[in-house]
Design a protein around this motif. Structure first.
Motif: not given
Length: 183
Positions: A56-58, A74-79, A90-97, A125-127
């Motif tokens: 459900g991260a997205y 899209t897809g910046d699950v952090q910010f 938004a656009g500067r983050g990723g996931s914790t993976l 690449a991350n999220s």
């Protein structure tokens, strides 16, 4: 035979790939987008997207960068969460993976292609991902192709556009309200 030719032959033999996404979008665009994921071409990236979608991260993540005649990102699950996120970043983050190493192919970046966003490092690449509005040859072999829109491209076309050279969306962005993995 290149990856694109192999994928085309696979699609001809069996029209539906094993894994896909169903993305519900709300905002200026409203509707459902269906995406076939290319696990034969980019297995690590497909695994990352499906893992995040299943968690459900997205859900609730904005389209933060949208450039007319190019793509919607899209897809910046952090910010990138509209509620509870920090849209200023938004656009500067990723996931914790951890980041995923590149899986470049010879599949062209054309209308409807889903690609993985990354920094200048090809293995970063991350999220985050993007959906192409049109053909963009300069991305070919430089970014990982993950899938293709099979239904709902008119919804993608309606996503609120950003402003300026970087395409940052100002005001209320369109949002992925839910992202579901389908077989």
């Amino acid at each position: 035979m290149g990856n694109w030719a192999i994928l085309a032959a696979t699609l001809a033999a069996s029209p539906a790939l094993a894994t896909g996404l169903e993305i519900e979008i709300a905002g200026e665009a409203n509707g459902t987008v269906a995406i076939d994921l290319f696990e034969e071409v980019a297995p690590q990236h497909v695994e990352r997207i499906t893992t995040l979608a299943e968690k459900g991260a997205y859900d609730g993540v904005a389209f933060h960068r949208v450039i007319d005649d190019f793509m919607a990102q899209t897809g910046d699950v952090q910010f990138g969460k509209v509620e509870g996120g920090n849209m200023a970043y938004a656009g500067r983050g990723g996931s914790t993976l951890p980041d995923v190493p590149q899986e470049f192919s010879d599949i062209p970046f054309e209308r409807g292609i889903l690609g993985m966003a990354r920094s200048q490092n090809p293995d970063s690449a991350n999220s985050q991902f993007f959906i192409m509005f049109t053909r963009y040859p300069s991305l070919d072999g430089q970014y990982t192709v993950v899938g293709k829109v099979t239904d709902g491209m008119e919804v993608v076309d309606a996503i609120k556009r950003g402003t300026g050279q970087n395409g940052a969306v100002v005001g209320q962005p369109d949002v992925m309200t839910s992202v579901t993995v389908i077989d």
